[in-house]
Scaffold this motif. Structure first.
Motif, short mmCIF file in Angstrom:
data_model
loop_
_atom_site.label_atom_id
_atom_site.label_comp_id
_atom_site.label_asym_id
_atom_site.label_seq_id
_atom_site.Cartn_x
_atom_site.Cartn_y
_atom_site.Cartn_z
N PRO A 215 47.24 26.41 51.40
CA PRO A 215 47.48 27.13 50.14
C PRO A 215 48.43 28.30 50.30
N ASP A 216 48.43 28.95 51.47
CA ASP A 216 49.30 30.11 51.64
C ASP A 216 50.78 29.73 51.71
N LEU A 217 51.06 28.43 51.85
CA LEU A 217 52.44 27.95 51.89
C LEU A 217 52.83 27.23 50.60
N ASP A 218 52.01 27.37 49.57
CA ASP A 218 52.23 26.68 48.28
C ASP A 218 52.37 27.75 47.20
N LEU A 219 53.63 28.09 46.88
CA LEU A 219 53.91 29.24 46.02
C LEU A 219 54.50 28.79 44.67
N VAL A 220 54.17 29.54 43.63
CA VAL A 220 54.70 29.27 42.31
C VAL A 220 55.15 30.58 41.66
N ALA A 221 56.26 30.52 40.92
CA ALA A 221 56.74 31.67 40.15
C ALA A 221 56.34 31.47 38.69
N ILE A 222 55.73 32.50 38.11
CA ILE A 222 55.24 32.43 36.73
C ILE A 222 56.13 33.28 35.83
N ALA A 223 56.62 32.66 34.75
CA ALA A 223 57.46 33.38 33.78
C ALA A 223 56.61 34.35 32.97
N PRO A 224 57.23 35.32 32.29
CA PRO A 224 56.47 36.29 31.49
C PRO A 224 55.56 35.65 30.46
N ASP A 225 55.91 34.46 29.96
CA ASP A 225 55.06 33.81 28.96
C ASP A 225 54.01 32.90 29.58
N GLY A 226 53.89 32.92 30.92
CA GLY A 226 52.88 32.13 31.60
C GLY A 226 53.34 30.76 32.05
N THR A 227 54.58 30.38 31.76
CA THR A 227 55.11 29.07 32.16
C THR A 227 55.33 29.02 33.66
N PHE A 228 54.95 27.90 34.28
CA PHE A 228 55.28 27.67 35.68
C PHE A 228 56.79 27.39 35.75
N ALA A 229 57.55 28.30 36.39
CA ALA A 229 59.00 28.24 36.32
C ALA A 229 59.66 27.71 37.59
N ALA A 230 59.06 27.93 38.74
CA ALA A 230 59.68 27.50 40.00
C ALA A 230 58.61 27.40 41.08
N CYS A 231 58.92 26.64 42.12
CA CYS A 231 57.93 26.44 43.19
C CYS A 231 58.62 26.38 44.54
N CYS A 232 57.85 26.68 45.56
CA CYS A 232 58.26 26.44 46.95
C CYS A 232 57.00 26.09 47.73
N LYS A 233 56.96 24.85 48.21
CA LYS A 233 55.82 24.39 49.02
C LYS A 233 56.32 24.06 50.42
N CYS A 234 55.71 24.66 51.42
CA CYS A 234 56.08 24.42 52.81
C CYS A 234 54.94 23.72 53.53
N ILE A 235 55.27 23.06 54.62
CA ILE A 235 54.25 22.40 55.44
C ILE A 235 54.49 22.71 56.91
N ILE A 236 53.41 22.75 57.65
CA ILE A 236 53.44 22.87 59.11
C ILE A 236 52.58 21.75 59.66
N ASN A 237 53.18 20.84 60.40
CA ASN A 237 52.43 19.74 61.00
C ASN A 237 52.16 20.11 62.46
N LEU A 238 51.00 20.72 62.69
CA LEU A 238 50.67 21.20 64.03
C LEU A 238 50.57 20.05 65.03
N GLU A 239 50.07 18.91 64.58
CA GLU A 239 49.93 17.76 65.47
C GLU A 239 51.31 17.28 65.93
N SER A 240 52.26 17.20 65.00
CA SER A 240 53.61 16.79 65.35
C SER A 240 54.28 17.82 66.26
N ASN A 241 54.07 19.10 65.97
CA ASN A 241 54.65 20.15 66.80
C ASN A 241 54.15 20.07 68.24
N THR A 242 52.85 19.85 68.38
CA THR A 242 52.27 19.74 69.72
C THR A 242 52.82 18.51 70.44
N ARG A 243 52.91 17.41 69.71
CA ARG A 243 53.37 16.15 70.30
C ARG A 243 54.83 16.25 70.77
#
Length: 319
Positions: A215-243
């Protein structure tokens, strides 16, 4: 001619063999497409996957898995697209197994056409340094359609301060509570991009059940009227990084809704996402972008320090 065994996917009992096949391919191909049993199990739970018809396995006479075909089929559009993944054990690449897998993919898409009564196409991708596979695709009737750049950026270098437009707010996505609003924003953000397929609430929930979701890597920008206006979702695959001995994360999704573009939201959300990855201890950020993205995404990424690592070519065939 050796007679191969061709069969359907049988679930849990096949996962280790598939993982072993992907590991053998990765040792030669270096495509970073290896997957553990856990990762494969999660992928098989995708609600859009017809396990009995969208996966096919090829075994040698001794029962060793030497080839797999997998289709991701989007049925939410007027023309249905099936994306084919084709993997063949390095020891079995001297024959025509790859062509057999492609032929299976074409036949499966014809079944979809009959079932749904809509147009269908078969697509796949090849990295631009894999000349042999590219030649196979082109000789099989595929045409290059798009170029997708994989880009990287060190997070050890300074990241500019992000600034949202006045009266916009930033927060983490609230998983289930935000589902419908987030899906609507996603579809409005990517509606004019290449190969967009409408996201459903069901698939949204599946993606957020993945072990790599944070959840800490799943961000949303909210417009003044409450509309979901933009997003940025990131992922970290720890298993792949280790491998793979890496310490990297991905900008998995960055989008700005129609009507909210050209005011700095995309840049701000990208920088917020990069900072979240940095705060999580990640050294390298990666992302994928369409070279011909109509909204200036490539130029945005280059402006904050991303550079090309390699190129994937998207191929398409009408069936």
């Amino acid at each position: 001619m050796i007679s191969l065994i061709v069969r359907s996917y049988e679930g849990e009992t096949d996962l280790q063999s598939i993982s072993d096949l992907l590991k053998a391919c990765e040792a030669v191909d270096k495509l970073n497409q290896e997957a553990s049993v856990c990762e494969l199990r999660q992928a098989s739970d995708d609600p859009s996957l017809d396990k009995g018809r969208d996966v096919r396995l090829w075994e040698d006479p001794e029962g060793k898995l030497i080839g797999i075909g997998h289709l991701e089929i989007s049925t939410s559009d007027e023309i249905v697209n099936g994306f084919l993944s084709c993997r063949v054990h390095p020891s079995a690449r001297s024959g025509n197994l790859e062509r057999q897998i492609i032929a299976w993919g074409e036949e499966r898409m014809r079944q979809v056409q009959q079932d749904l009564g809509v147009g269908v196409k078969l697509s796949t991708a090849a990295r631009d340094d894999k000349a042999g596979f590219i030649a196979l695709l082109e000789s099989s009737g595929f045409k290059s359609e798009r170029y997708l750049l994989t880009m990287r950026r060190s997070l050890k270098e300074p990241i500019p301060e992000p600034h949202l437009p006045a009266n916009f707010t930033l927060r983490q996505v609230r998983d289930q509570q935000d589902a419908e609003a987030w899906v609507e924003m996603h579809n409005q953000s990517f509606i004019d991009t290449w190969n967009h397929h409408k996201l459903t609430v069901e698939h949204y929930k599946y993606l957020r059940s993945h072990p790599t979701y944070r959840p800490d890597l799943d961000l949303v920008a909210i417009a003044p009227d409450g509309t979901f206006a933009a997003c940025c979702k990131c992922i970290i695959n720890l298993e792949s990084n280790t491998r793979n001995g890496h310490n990297e994360g991905w900008i998995d999704e960055l989008g700005t809704r129609r009507g909210f573009r050209r005011i700095g939201l995309g840049r701000a959300m990208l920088l917020f996402g990069m900072r979240q990855l940095q705060a999580a201890g990640i050294d390298i950020a990666k992302l994928s972008v369409d070279f011909n993205n109509p909204n200036g995404a490539l130029q945005l990424y280059e402006s904050v320090g991303f550079h090309k690592l390699y190129t994937w070519i998207s191929y398409i065939k009408d069936v």
